[in-house]
Design a protein around this motif. Structure first.
Motif, PDB file in Angstrom:
ATOM      1  N   GLU A   1       8.193   6.948   9.924  1.00  0.00           N
ATOM      2  CA  GLU A   1       7.788   8.297   9.518  1.00  0.00           C
ATOM      3  C   GLU A   1       8.859   9.338   9.838  1.00  0.00           C
ATOM      4  O   GLU A   1       8.818  10.444   9.295  1.00  0.00           O
ATOM      5  CB  GLU A   1       6.472   8.673  10.197  1.00  0.00           C
ATOM      6  CG  GLU A   1       5.272   7.950   9.611  1.00  0.00           C
ATOM      7  CD  GLU A   1       3.966   8.486  10.158  1.00  0.00           C
ATOM      8  OE1 GLU A   1       3.364   9.356   9.502  1.00  0.00           O
ATOM      9  OE2 GLU A   1       3.557   8.036  11.255  1.00  0.00           O
TER      10      GLU A   1
ATOM     11  N   LEU B   1       0.829  -1.188   0.000  1.00  0.00           N
ATOM     12  CA  LEU B   1       0.000   0.000   0.000  1.00  0.00           C
ATOM     13  C   LEU B   1       0.866   1.242   0.000  1.00  0.00           C
ATOM     14  O   LEU B   1       2.048   1.200   0.348  1.00  0.00           O
ATOM     15  CB  LEU B   1      -0.939   0.018   1.206  1.00  0.00           C
ATOM     16  CG  LEU B   1      -0.338   0.064   2.608  1.00  0.00           C
ATOM     17  CD1 LEU B   1      -1.332   0.694   3.572  1.00  0.00           C
ATOM     18  CD2 LEU B   1      -0.014  -1.342   3.106  1.00  0.00           C
ATOM     19  N   THR B   2       0.267   2.347  -0.425  1.00  0.00           N
ATOM     20  CA  THR B   2       0.949   3.633  -0.419  1.00  0.00           C
ATOM     21  C   THR B   2       0.128   4.595   0.420  1.00  0.00           C
ATOM     22  O   THR B   2      -1.041   4.851   0.119  1.00  0.00           O
ATOM     23  CB  THR B   2       1.098   4.180  -1.851  1.00  0.00           C
ATOM     24  OG1 THR B   2       1.823   3.247  -2.638  1.00  0.00           O
ATOM     25  CG2 THR B   2       1.840   5.511  -1.831  1.00  0.00           C
ATOM     26  N   GLN B   3       0.739   5.091   1.498  1.00  0.00           N
ATOM     27  CA  GLN B   3       0.062   6.059   2.347  1.00  0.00           C
ATOM     28  C   GLN B   3       1.093   6.786   3.199  1.00  0.00           C
ATOM     29  O   GLN B   3       2.204   6.299   3.398  1.00  0.00           O
ATOM     30  CB  GLN B   3      -0.995   5.384   3.238  1.00  0.00           C
ATOM     31  CG  GLN B   3      -0.473   4.353   4.203  1.00  0.00           C
ATOM     32  CD  GLN B   3      -1.587   3.631   4.945  1.00  0.00           C
ATOM     33  OE1 GLN B   3      -2.604   3.253   4.353  1.00  0.00           O
ATOM     34  NE2 GLN B   3      -1.419   3.440   6.246  1.00  0.00           N
ATOM     35  N   ASP B   4       0.692   7.968   3.678  1.00  0.00           N
ATOM     36  CA  ASP B   4       1.580   8.798   4.485  1.00  0.00           C
ATOM     37  C   ASP B   4       2.923   9.015   3.795  1.00  0.00           C
ATOM     38  O   ASP B   4       3.984   9.016   4.442  1.00  0.00           O
ATOM     39  CB  ASP B   4       1.768   8.187   5.877  1.00  0.00           C
ATOM     40  CG  ASP B   4       0.474   8.174   6.669  1.00  0.00           C
ATOM     41  OD1 ASP B   4      -0.232   9.205   6.665  1.00  0.00           O
ATOM     42  OD2 ASP B   4       0.156   7.136   7.262  1.00  0.00           O
ATOM     43  N   ASN B   5       2.860   9.174   2.465  1.00  0.00           N
ATOM     44  CA  ASN B   5       4.038   9.443   1.640  1.00  0.00           C
ATOM     45  C   ASN B   5       5.105   8.359   1.776  1.00  0.00           C
ATOM     46  O   ASN B   5       6.300   8.630   1.694  1.00  0.00           O
ATOM     47  CB  ASN B   5       4.636  10.810   1.990  1.00  0.00           C
ATOM     48  CG  ASN B   5       5.499  11.356   0.861  1.00  0.00           C
ATOM     49  OD1 ASN B   5       5.231  11.084  -0.319  1.00  0.00           O
ATOM     50  ND2 ASN B   5       6.522  12.114   1.206  1.00  0.00           N
TER      51      ASN B   5
END
Length: 585
Positions: free
Chosen positions: A94, A10-14
């Motif tokens: 992050e 998945l791709t999320q929060d850059n």
């Protein structure tokens, strides 16, 4: 979200996130890893960790009280991140992926989503870690340079795998990680520490592979943290080593512990070793011994205070780690070579710390000073009086020797040691030493330790039957015991004991005093006990690092009377590393 045999993507929060990526080991077992990397295509340095705490278990869920303390006392540790991917004792992706790093977390064999036999710190685990490093370094998104970073379990296994010299390994940051399995962790001075027994029950069995539906679920994927299968308790027990019985069965140092310990002569990779003054009972000794003895030509030591986990995530900790890894994983010319070899947070009462750099450890200008035991005091000169004795109940509070109040402040930073002359009413005796500080009113000054908020300044331990020294490895300020066999005592006979006291740092103000307590049981703080959700028992001053197993310490042997012999031919003392101020150039 895409899901297939290779896991979830998945791709999320850059970030590009891949969950449960398979990594095949040389014996066919497939471990599972989570990968966090920049969305932009490229070749990135890798920060990898390998351990048993369940990569899908959120920090906030699995270690709630530790998380709450960190968030309250160190708000910068949780700033600039959603904390959705926070995991106990490993980096927060992050805080790393935006700076051009790929973060890889591997569930160790038999833990979390990785199947297999769970055998802590074994040769098999070290080989697995080696294979994971080499796998990560060869990925198309990797720049071929892999760094190791993490706390505790994720730190101590770095010592061992670095000794195998994986070709893609470029640097290690050992943050509060012991190195000698026997001396640092399982047996303090030859006395078994029960932490290992409770640790496996509280922190490992709860996320062992095969717990399946009986275990937690990942809020990121909704899937089980501990694998797809739900096994019986009997099957789970069959799939893990018998940790505590193995420790009890191996009462002396030997091959069992050597394969689970660092071989410093083979650790040659650039090294940043970060230890905690309050880490008495587990990691403190290893961080310092590892820095001193590792064969690395490029190595640095950092020492701090506070809790075991929080500083790693703060701006102070992350900046230190990134400057180190930027230099050795990215090749960035950021001036790291100008970093002095030793960075110390010098400790003062009131949880105050002052940053200072030094060129070596121990500090070269140290004034090694003896404080002699005499009466109920500590004195600067060996007493000239006749022989005297002090006898105490081995199950009681022991006896405390206190120096007079200081006329001016005094810094003690470094390793300590003691020489005692002891006899016992039985064939053995356990000696517990506590170096303490008292304020002007006579009350003890304690500190936030790695886990326990009421930790004394320093501690040391020795089982009298383990008194044999290794003459080659022993130093005046750090005795090294062989722990090869028992040498029972003859009741009433006097024996000379050299006792290691783990390193410390404290600036004692004028009007305060210091003292040494000699007793036959663990130190206990006079105030209320403290708790953490991941600890089995309330903490009374030593955290979970206590020595109360009746099989290791039967009362008929270790519940007798211990006598200290003072004066005459005997001049017992504690050796103090007194550090004068730096001379301004």
């Amino acid at each position: 979200m895409d899901k297939g045999d290779a896991g979830v993507r998945l791709t999320q929060d850059n970030m590009l996130i891949e969950i449960d990526v398979p990594i095949a080991m040389d014996d066919g077992v497939v471990l599972r890893a989570d990968i966090f990397r920049p969305v932009e295509a490229g070749n990135y340095p890798v920060i990898i960790s390998y351990g048993p705490y369940g990569k899908g278990l959120p920090f906030q869920t699995g270690y709630k009280t530790a998380w709450d303390i960190m968030a309250c006392e160190h708000p910068d540790a949780v700033a600039g991140t959603s904390s959705k991917y926070a995991n106990w004792e490993v980096v927060d992706p992050e805080k790393w992926v935006p700076d051009g790093y790929a973060v890889v977390r591997v569930d160790s064999r038999g833990a979390g989503r990785s199947p297999g036999y769970l055998d802590h710190h074994s040769r098999r685990e070290t080989q697995d870690f080696y294979d994971c490093i080499e796998w990560a370094g060869a990925q198309p998104w990797s720049n071929g340079k892999v760094g190791l970073n993490g706390i505790s379990y994720y730190a101590t296994n770095q010592w061992r795998v670095a000794g195998l010299a994986p070709p893609h390994l470029a640097a290690i940051c050992v943050w509060e990680g012991y190195a000698d399995r026997y001396r640092d962790a399982t047996h303090h001075g030859g006395i078994a520490c029960t932490f290992q027994k409770n640790w496996q029950e509280m922190q490992v069995k709860s996320v062992q592979h095969g717990r399946g539906d009986n275990g937690p679920r990942s809020p990121l994927t909704g899937d089980t943290v501990c694998g797809p299968s739900t096994l019986s308790e009997q099957e789970m027990e069959h799939n893990r080593s018998k940790l505590w019985p193995e420790i009890i069965d191996n009462a002396f140092d030997g091959d069992f512990y050597r394969v689970r310990s660092a071989d410093w002569a083979k650790v040659k990779v650039p090294l940043l070793s970060c230890g905690n003054w309050g880490g008495q009972g587990l990691h403190l000794r290893g961080n310092i011994e590892g820095f001193v003895h590792a064969a690395s030509e490029q190595k640095w030591l950092e020492m701090h205070g506070g809790s075991h986990w929080a500083l790693f995530y703060t701006d102070y900790g992350v900046d230190l780690q990134k400057r180190f890894f930027d230099r050795f994983l990215k090749g960035k010319q950021n001036g790291w070579e100008k970093q002095p070899p030793v960075q110390l947070q010098i400790r003062y009462p009131g949880e105050k710390f002052v940053l200072r750099h030094e060129g070596e450890w121990p500090i070269a200008r140290t004034n090694w000073s003896r404080a002699y035991l005499y009466g109920e005091t500590l004195v600067a000169e060996a007493p000239q009086g006749g022989a005297a004795q002090v006898t105490f109940d081995a199950t009681g509070e022991g006896v405390t020797f206190r120096a007079p109040p200081l006329k001016e402040s005094l810094e003690i930073t470094g390793p300590l040691a003691a020489k005692l002359y002891v006899s016992s009413s039985t064939v053995d005796a356990d000696v517990f030493l506590i170096f303490r500080v008292f304020d002007r009113a006579g009350d003890e000054v304690v500190f936030q330790g790695a886990l326990d908020p009421h930790t004394p300044v320093a501690q040391g331990w020795l089982r009298a039957s383990h008194r044999e020294l290794d003459p080659v490895r022993s130093l005046p300020y750090r005795p090294w015991h062989a722990h090869a066999s028992a040498q029972p005592l003859v009741p009433g006979d006097i024996y000379e004991l050299d006792i290691e006291i783990w390193p410390t740092s404290i600036v004692i103000p004028a009007g305060y005093s210091y003292g040494l307590t000699v007793r036959g049981t663990d130190y206990e703080y006079a105030g209320p006990a403290a708790t953490l959700s991941n600890m089995k028992n309330p903490m009374k001053g030593c955290g979970p690092f206590v020595h109360d197993d009746p099989e290791d310490r039967p009362s008929d042997i270790f519940g007798g009377k211990t006598t200290l012999h003072i004066g005459g031919r005997h001049a017992p003392y504690v050796l103090l590393p007194i550090v004068p101020p730096k001379q301004e150039s």
